[in-house]
Design an enzyme around this catalytic site. Structure first.
Site, PDB file in Angstrom:
ATOM      1  N   PHE A  27      -0.071  56.813  36.316  1.00 50.46           N
ATOM      2  CA  PHE A  27      -0.865  55.496  35.726  1.00 50.46           C
ATOM      3  C   PHE A  27      -1.714  55.803  34.496  1.00 50.46           C
ATOM      4  O   PHE A  27      -2.378  56.581  34.481  1.00 50.46           O
ATOM      5  CB  PHE A  27      -1.311  54.860  36.793  1.00 50.46           C
ATOM      6  CG  PHE A  27      -0.627  54.422  38.080  1.00 50.46           C
ATOM      7  CD1 PHE A  27       0.030  53.310  38.243  1.00 50.46           C
ATOM      8  CD2 PHE A  27      -0.276  55.409  39.231  1.00 50.46           C
ATOM      9  CE1 PHE A  27       0.980  53.032  39.402  1.00 50.46           C
ATOM     10  CE2 PHE A  27       0.424  55.348  40.156  1.00 50.46           C
ATOM     11  CZ  PHE A  27       0.904  53.921  40.277  1.00 50.46           C
ATOM     12  N   CYS A  33      -7.541  42.320  28.724  1.00 47.07           N
ATOM     13  CA  CYS A  33      -6.324  41.419  29.113  1.00 47.07           C
ATOM     14  C   CYS A  33      -6.673  40.202  28.534  1.00 47.07           C
ATOM     15  O   CYS A  33      -7.824  39.673  28.043  1.00 47.07           O
ATOM     16  CB  CYS A  33      -6.495  41.259  30.693  1.00 47.07           C
ATOM     17  SG  CYS A  33      -5.058  40.288  31.337  1.00 47.07           S
ATOM     18  N   CYS A  37      -8.144  36.482  35.403  1.00 46.57           N
ATOM     19  CA  CYS A  37      -7.637  36.016  36.972  1.00 46.57           C
ATOM     20  C   CYS A  37      -8.784  36.419  37.887  1.00 46.57           C
ATOM     21  O   CYS A  37      -9.192  37.364  37.856  1.00 46.57           O
ATOM     22  CB  CYS A  37      -6.319  36.798  37.159  1.00 46.57           C
ATOM     23  SG  CYS A  37      -4.886  36.419  36.139  1.00 46.57           S
ATOM     24  N   CYS A  40      -8.399  39.831  39.827  1.00 46.32           N
ATOM     25  CA  CYS A  40      -7.862  41.136  39.007  1.00 46.32           C
ATOM     26  C   CYS A  40      -8.964  42.069  39.717  1.00 46.32           C
ATOM     27  O   CYS A  40     -10.247  41.912  39.813  1.00 46.32           O
ATOM     28  CB  CYS A  40      -8.229  40.663  37.553  1.00 46.32           C
ATOM     29  SG  CYS A  40      -7.919  42.204  36.654  1.00 46.32           S
ATOM     30  N   ASP A  41      -8.544  43.377  39.783  1.00 52.27           N
ATOM     31  CA  ASP A  41      -9.519  44.282  40.492  1.00 52.27           C
ATOM     32  C   ASP A  41      -9.720  45.458  39.341  1.00 52.27           C
ATOM     33  O   ASP A  41      -9.851  46.602  39.749  1.00 52.27           O
ATOM     34  CB  ASP A  41      -8.528  45.038  41.682  1.00 52.27           C
ATOM     35  CG  ASP A  41      -7.098  45.739  40.942  1.00 52.27           C
ATOM     36  OD1 ASP A  41      -6.899  45.717  40.029  1.00 52.27           O
ATOM     37  OD2 ASP A  41      -6.429  46.347  41.949  1.00 52.27           O
ATOM     38  N   GLU A 102       3.715  47.246  34.023  1.00 49.67           N
ATOM     39  CA  GLU A 102       3.294  45.992  34.699  1.00 49.67           C
ATOM     40  C   GLU A 102       2.647  44.814  33.910  1.00 49.67           C
ATOM     41  O   GLU A 102       1.599  45.235  33.211  1.00 49.67           O
ATOM     42  CB  GLU A 102       2.282  46.510  35.787  1.00 49.67           C
ATOM     43  CG  GLU A 102       3.053  47.346  36.799  1.00 49.67           C
ATOM     44  CD  GLU A 102       2.293  47.849  37.846  1.00 49.67           C
ATOM     45  OE1 GLU A 102       1.079  47.741  37.783  1.00 49.67           O
ATOM     46  OE2 GLU A 102       2.858  48.627  38.954  1.00 49.67           O
TER      47      GLU A 102
END
Length: 195
Positions: A27, A33, A37, A40-41, A102
């Site tokens: 990953f 971003c 949101c 969001c984590d 993603e």
């Protein structure tokens, strides 16, 4: 001057969600971003500025000596704000054969991407993806937003509260049984306690 990317984290684990769940994956989590949101984590305040080759070196140090390299998942934040065709070309050239992304779908991804997952929130521009993953809170009517996908997934929203999560999951299962075009996506990495 060589282009750099703001990277929040690079780690090796299993893909936890959607169509590729359970597959070994490196990953690359980008920082930043264009949406905010509440669920969001990702902590975007921490990042390193890395070149494509520095990203690839980090990826290569994480994987064991295996006959087949794992998939690469570009995530965030919103990876389309940074990940470009040049980075994907460099990753492919390093013999990572499959790159997934993603995205929230607000920006078009690089054309040399192998797999696109769109989890739409607002202002979606992408009209076609491999996998559409809609977060489900137990009350909203899931919509594909006019996006064409090979696979359609509902993912129960993780509220951090056990009873509420259980109720949302029950509603999600009921909805999928009534609308079998959708499939269930669970955050299996959280369920088994891995990153």
């Amino acid at each position: 001057m060589e282009k750099t990317y703001r990277v929040n984290d690079i780690f090796y684990s299993l893909q936890g969600e959607g169509h590729n769940a359970g597959r070994a994956a490196v990953f690359v989590r980008f920082s930043g971003c264009n949406l905010h949101c509440p669920f969001c984590d990702t902590d975007f305040s921490h990042f390193e500025t890395l070149t494509a080759q520095e990203i690839i070196r980090r990826m290569q140090t994480l994987i064991p000596q295996v006959a087949k390299k794992p998939i690469v998942v570009l995530t965030g934040g919103e990876p389309t704000l940074q990940a470009d065709a040049a980075l994907l070309d460099a990753i492919h050239a390093a013999r990572f054969p499959f790159i997934a992304m993603e995205s929230n779908g607000t920006r078009e991804p690089p054309a040399n991407l192998d797999w696109l997952t769109v989890s739409p929130k607002e202002n979606v521009r992408v009209r076609r993806c491999n996998e559409l993953k809609v977060l489900y809170n137990g009350t909203n009517e899931p919509s594909d937003g006019g996006i064409q996908a090979d696979y359609y997934y509902l993912q129960p929203l993780d509220t951090g509260r056990a009873q509420e999560n259980k109720d949302i999951l029950e509603h999600c299962v009921w909805y999928i049984k009534a609308h079998p075009r959708w499939r269930l996506s669970l955050q299996t990495h959280k369920l088994i306690g891995i990153k």
